[in-house]
Design a protein around this motif. Structure first.
Motif, PDB file in Angstrom:
ATOM      1  N   GLN A 236       5.914  15.708  21.571  1.00 25.28           N
ATOM      2  CA  GLN A 236       5.652  15.939  22.943  1.00 25.28           C
ATOM      3  C   GLN A 236       4.924  14.913  23.736  1.00 25.28           C
ATOM      4  OE1 GLN A 236       7.800  18.339  24.249  1.00 25.28           O
ATOM      5  NE2 GLN A 236       7.489  17.197  26.040  1.00 25.28           N
ATOM      6  N   ILE A 237       3.794  14.578  23.130  1.00 22.84           N
ATOM      7  CA  ILE A 237       2.910  13.475  23.869  1.00 22.84           C
ATOM      8  C   ILE A 237       3.751  12.131  23.800  1.00 22.84           C
ATOM      9  CG2 ILE A 237       0.937  11.928  23.250  1.00 22.84           C
ATOM     10  CD1 ILE A 237      -0.534  14.539  22.299  1.00 22.84           C
ATOM     11  N   ALA A 238       4.486  11.805  22.638  1.00 23.78           N
ATOM     12  CA  ALA A 238       5.282  10.656  22.563  1.00 23.78           C
ATOM     13  C   ALA A 238       6.448  10.572  23.683  1.00 23.78           C
ATOM     14  CB  ALA A 238       5.819  10.355  21.358  1.00 23.78           C
ATOM     15  N   ILE A 239       7.177  12.006  23.650  1.00 19.54           N
ATOM     16  CA  ILE A 239       8.065  12.252  24.686  1.00 19.54           C
ATOM     17  C   ILE A 239       7.589  12.106  26.381  1.00 19.54           C
ATOM     18  CG2 ILE A 239       9.879  13.978  25.687  1.00 19.54           C
ATOM     19  CD1 ILE A 239       9.999  14.872  22.612  1.00 19.54           C
ATOM     20  N   ASP A 240       6.546  12.633  26.534  1.00 21.65           N
ATOM     21  CA  ASP A 240       5.790  12.603  27.845  1.00 21.65           C
ATOM     22  C   ASP A 240       5.671  11.197  28.240  1.00 21.65           C
ATOM     23  OD1 ASP A 240       6.318  15.235  28.186  1.00 21.65           O
ATOM     24  OD2 ASP A 240       4.411  15.820  27.476  1.00 21.65           O
ATOM     25  N   ARG A 241       5.043  10.702  27.400  1.00 18.04           N
ATOM     26  CA  ARG A 241       4.833   8.975  27.710  1.00 18.04           C
ATOM     27  C   ARG A 241       6.132   8.095  27.859  1.00 18.04           C
ATOM     28  NH1 ARG A 241      -0.436   7.667  23.776  1.00 18.04           N
ATOM     29  NH2 ARG A 241      -1.650   9.359  24.659  1.00 18.04           N
TER      30      ARG A 241
ATOM     31  N   MET B 216      -6.613   7.429  12.284  1.00 15.41           N
ATOM     32  CA  MET B 216      -5.847   8.319  12.949  1.00 15.41           C
ATOM     33  C   MET B 216      -6.118   9.685  12.777  1.00 15.41           C
ATOM     34  SD  MET B 216      -3.395   6.143  14.388  1.00 15.41           S
ATOM     35  CE  MET B 216      -1.811   6.748  14.241  1.00 15.41           C
ATOM     36  N   GLN B 217      -7.418  10.019  12.440  1.00 14.95           N
ATOM     37  CA  GLN B 217      -7.653  11.469  12.000  1.00 14.95           C
ATOM     38  C   GLN B 217      -7.476  12.227  12.888  1.00 14.95           C
ATOM     39  OE1 GLN B 217      -9.493  12.179   8.935  1.00 14.95           O
ATOM     40  NE2 GLN B 217      -8.639  10.062   8.493  1.00 14.95           N
ATOM     41  N   ALA B 218      -7.330  12.134  14.322  1.00 15.13           N
ATOM     42  CA  ALA B 218      -7.184  12.946  15.540  1.00 15.13           C
ATOM     43  C   ALA B 218      -5.661  13.631  15.382  1.00 15.13           C
ATOM     44  CB  ALA B 218      -7.158  12.294  16.688  1.00 15.13           C
ATOM     45  N   TYR B 219      -4.634  12.852  14.692  1.00 20.71           N
ATOM     46  CA  TYR B 219      -3.359  13.261  14.462  1.00 20.71           C
ATOM     47  C   TYR B 219      -3.366  14.383  13.445  1.00 20.71           C
ATOM     48  CZ  TYR B 219      -1.819   9.291  17.489  1.00 20.71           C
ATOM     49  OH  TYR B 219      -1.762   8.542  18.600  1.00 20.71           O
ATOM     50  N   ALA B 220      -4.168  14.702  12.573  1.00 25.43           N
ATOM     51  CA  ALA B 220      -4.293  15.839  11.758  1.00 25.43           C
ATOM     52  C   ALA B 220      -4.593  17.087  12.303  1.00 25.43           C
ATOM     53  CB  ALA B 220      -5.157  15.627  10.463  1.00 25.43           C
ATOM     54  N   ALA B 221      -5.189  17.031  13.348  1.00 25.04           N
ATOM     55  CA  ALA B 221      -5.773  18.297  14.154  1.00 25.04           C
ATOM     56  C   ALA B 221      -4.774  19.093  14.432  1.00 25.04           C
ATOM     57  CB  ALA B 221      -6.595  17.832  15.298  1.00 25.04           C
ATOM     58  N   PRO B 222      -5.067  20.426  14.263  1.00 28.11           N
ATOM     59  CA  PRO B 222      -4.365  21.588  14.904  1.00 28.11           C
ATOM     60  C   PRO B 222      -3.790  21.357  16.308  1.00 28.11           C
ATOM     61  CG  PRO B 222      -6.338  22.362  13.648  1.00 28.11           C
ATOM     62  CD  PRO B 222      -6.371  21.161  14.107  1.00 28.11           C
ATOM     63  N   PRO B 223      -2.948  22.046  16.798  1.00 22.14           N
ATOM     64  CA  PRO B 223      -2.351  21.963  18.180  1.00 22.14           C
ATOM     65  C   PRO B 223      -3.230  22.325  19.279  1.00 22.14           C
ATOM     66  CG  PRO B 223      -1.334  23.685  17.168  1.00 22.14           C
ATOM     67  CD  PRO B 223      -1.982  23.024  16.005  1.00 22.14           C
TER      68      PRO B 223
ATOM     69  N   GLU C  74       3.519   5.182  21.536  1.00 25.61           N
ATOM     70  CA  GLU C  74       3.313   6.381  20.928  1.00 25.61           C
ATOM     71  C   GLU C  74       4.465   6.626  19.841  1.00 25.61           C
ATOM     72  OE1 GLU C  74       0.549   9.258  19.638  1.00 25.61           O
ATOM     73  OE2 GLU C  74       0.463   7.385  20.757  1.00 25.61           O
ATOM     74  N   ILE C  75       5.723   6.190  20.142  1.00 25.86           N
ATOM     75  CA  ILE C  75       6.818   6.465  19.163  1.00 25.86           C
ATOM     76  C   ILE C  75       6.502   5.696  17.924  1.00 25.86           C
ATOM     77  CG2 ILE C  75       9.246   6.210  19.090  1.00 25.86           C
ATOM     78  CD1 ILE C  75       9.708   6.463  22.144  1.00 25.86           C
ATOM     79  N   ASP C  76       6.268   4.388  18.290  1.00 27.45           N
ATOM     80  CA  ASP C  76       5.888   3.371  17.217  1.00 27.45           C
ATOM     81  C   ASP C  76       4.561   3.682  16.278  1.00 27.45           C
ATOM     82  OD1 ASP C  76       8.153   2.056  18.078  1.00 27.45           O
ATOM     83  OD2 ASP C  76       6.954   0.607  19.052  1.00 27.45           O
ATOM     84  N   ARG C  77       3.599   4.184  17.129  1.00 26.24           N
ATOM     85  CA  ARG C  77       2.300   4.856  16.424  1.00 26.24           C
ATOM     86  C   ARG C  77       2.642   5.868  15.377  1.00 26.24           C
ATOM     87  NH1 ARG C  77      -0.363   5.052  20.662  1.00 26.24           N
ATOM     88  NH2 ARG C  77      -1.103   3.038  20.569  1.00 26.24           N
ATOM     89  N   LEU C  78       3.354   6.906  16.083  1.00 24.49           N
ATOM     90  CA  LEU C  78       3.800   7.976  15.071  1.00 24.49           C
ATOM     91  C   LEU C  78       4.781   7.590  13.859  1.00 24.49           C
ATOM     92  CD1 LEU C  78       4.188  10.845  17.717  1.00 24.49           C
ATOM     93  CD2 LEU C  78       2.595  10.748  15.925  1.00 24.49           C
TER      94      LEU C  78
ATOM     95  N   VAL D  70       2.066  15.840   9.606  1.00 20.51           N
ATOM     96  CA  VAL D  70       3.444  16.203   9.699  1.00 20.51           C
ATOM     97  C   VAL D  70       3.601  16.030  11.306  1.00 20.51           C
ATOM     98  CG1 VAL D  70       3.501  17.786   7.812  1.00 20.51           C
ATOM     99  CG2 VAL D  70       2.798  18.823  10.194  1.00 20.51           C
ATOM    100  N   LEU D  71       4.896  16.029  11.528  1.00 24.30           N
ATOM    101  CA  LEU D  71       5.290  15.765  12.922  1.00 24.30           C
ATOM    102  C   LEU D  71       5.083  17.186  13.696  1.00 24.30           C
ATOM    103  CD1 LEU D  71       6.280  13.831  15.162  1.00 24.30           C
ATOM    104  CD2 LEU D  71       8.668  14.482  14.461  1.00 24.30           C
TER     105      LEU D  71
END
Length: 489
Positions: free
Chosen positions: A437-442, A469-476, A451-455, A430-431
């Motif tokens: 925020q990572i996409a925004i900062d970059r 893309m497993q890392a994108y499922a990690a808790p914050p 990162e926008i396109d990757r997400l 999920v977003l």
């Protein structure tokens, strides 16, 4: 596929009388640049994907050049904001270009968000900042990927325009798509102005365009309101089941079609907290996560008041009375599906509510837990140790797991079959705010938009494993606790 200049415009909203809108042209921006382009949304318009490579593309969708066939306008509406009626709002930073018909017969309104001042800007600059534009662009597509009704987004155009919020930020324009941007507040403005002829005309317009099966019915306005009630109930159930908090459920942000509309200070649950407030501006917690269903009903009651010249009071009450049962029925269906149950009864409700209490008590990650629950074993208790270890009170989890195991055995589906079924309803991705925020900062700090396109690609398929893309499922991470989003976000 067709070029931009051949889009089939049929600007039905522009055919309504002037009280419904003000004609206004977008205000040009300096040095427009295409930052991200969504080919999936472009397909809704039968748009040739190569069009994004043309210099004209960015000129059209920055508002710097009129798009052939468009009739730009800003719509009028009012609304209840945080429970208080505001008699005039309207598109203060959004300009409707027009309505395009695709070859399938679907109609999509094209709206530029951040395109400059309109008569409804209320002293504002009519602009959007890159930060908030990225959030809406990604979340509208994320919600679509989750199967939740939503507006869509075609592209982000950045510029060198300086926009003043809490600080100076870079401006951007979003091209938003929806079958209609009419909202509850579109009806409220005419009711409170005693413009009942306009109110009826708007209702007839919406029914003809979006509820055509009702056109010839004598009770079409009652049926129309009933349908809006049921669509809203279903939408809110979907929000709650996936753990989505809208953050600013004003009546001017409620779609008459039951779409998720106007992404500002939204947030997906990380640790399960029913009282989660995603909007830093919501000091009283009016739009907290667990209050969303009742706010949905409150907003529908406001719409019923606005429609009272067309819908008799008793009919409106009867329709509003359907909201609670419709919401509860759909929510229980969704939650039992998340548990992997093929069938469900009222006796399954405590299994859901007791689990949510356990998740809250141990502050367990909502999305991650339900995805991991697909691996629950009815055969070997030891295999469930990773789930058990997520809870502070492991004895309480053991008691719930025993009940769950008994229920799964009664349901009769093998573990492997159930796991596959659960993976289709429990998203892995999920977003989360920290990902956005990572996409925004970059994008803001390094002008790196990858990162926008990757997400965007990731969130189109939130139920798929996507091994790389497993890392994108990690808790914050810990720093994510300090992210604050507000109505300016």
């Amino acid at each position: 596929m067709r070029p931009l200049e051949d889009l089939d415009f049929d600007n039905s909203f522009a055919r309504l009388p002037e009280p419904f809108y003000s004609r206004v042209m977008p205000t040009p921006v300096p040095a427009p640049e295409l930052l991200s382009y969504n080919e999936t949304a472009a397909a809704l318009l039968d748009l040739d994907p190569r069009e994004a490579q043309r210099p004209e593309f960015v000129e059209y969708f920055s508002g710097n050049r009129p798009l052939p066939g468009s009739e730009p306008l800003a719509a009028l509406y009012a609304g209840h904001q945080f429970g208080h009626y505001v008699p005039q709002l309207g598109d203060g930073r959004a300009i409707l270009l027009g309505e395009v018909r695709n070859r399938a017969g679907e109609r999509w309104e094209l709206q530029l968000k951040g395109a400059g001042r309109t008569p409804y800007s209320r002293g504002g600059d009519g602009r959007a900042v890159l930060r908030s534009t990225i959030r809406e662009y990604l979340c509208s597509e994320a919600m679509h990927g989750l199967g939740i009704p939503s507006t869509r987004a075609l592209c982000i155009v950045g510029s060198e325009l300086e926009v003043y919020r809490e600080s100076v930020e870079r401006g951007a324009v979003l091209l938003r798509l929806a079958p209609s941007h009419v909202r509850f507040g579109s009806f409220e403005v005419f009711f409170y102005r005693d413009q009942h002829a306009e109110l009826k005309l708007l209702a007839d317009y919406v029914i003809e365009r979006h509820y055509p099966e009702l056109v010839d019915r004598d009770d079409k306005y009652v049926r129309f309101f009933q349908e809006v009630v049921l669509r809203t109930a279903r939408l809110l159930a979907q929000w709650q089941a996936v753990g989505f908090a809208h953050g600013v459920m004003n009546t001017d942000n409620m779609s008459i079609l039951g779409l998720t509309l106007d992404y500002g200070p939204f947030g997906f649950l990380d640790r399960y907290d029913p009282g989660f407030i995603c909007n830093h501006s919501d000091h009283a917690g009016r739009y907290a996560f667990d209050r969303q269903p009742q706010i949905g009903l409150w907003n529908l009651t406001a719409l019923a008041q606005a429609l009272s010249p067309l819908v008799p009071v008793e009919a409106a009450r009867e329709a509003l009375g359907r909201y609670g049962p419709a919401y509860a029925t759909h929510y229980v269906e969704l939650m039992c599906a998340k548990l992997g149950l093929r069938d469900h009864t009222r006796e399954d409700i405590p299994l859901v509510t007791d689990l949510l209490q356990l998740l809250h008590a141990s502050q367990v990650d909502y999305t991650g837990f339900f995805r991991a629950l697909g691996g629950f074993s009815t055969e070997t208790a030891a295999a469930n140790a990773p789930l058990r270890d997520l809870f502070i009170d492991r004895v309480a989890f053991d008691a719930w797991a025993a009940r769950y195991r008994t229920r799964l055995l009664a349901d009769g589906s093998p573990d492997g079959e159930r796991k596959a079924r659960m993976a289709r309803v429990n998203p892995k991705y999920v977003l989360r705010n920290y990902l956005a925020q990572i996409a925004i900062d970059r994008a803001v700090e390094a002008r790196d938009y990858s990162e926008i396109d990757r997400l965007l690609a990731l969130l189109r398929r939130p139920y798929d494993e996507q091994p790389d893309m497993q890392a994108y499922a990690a808790p914050p991470p810990d720093w994510a606790q300090h992210i604050q989003v507000s109505c300016s976000s």
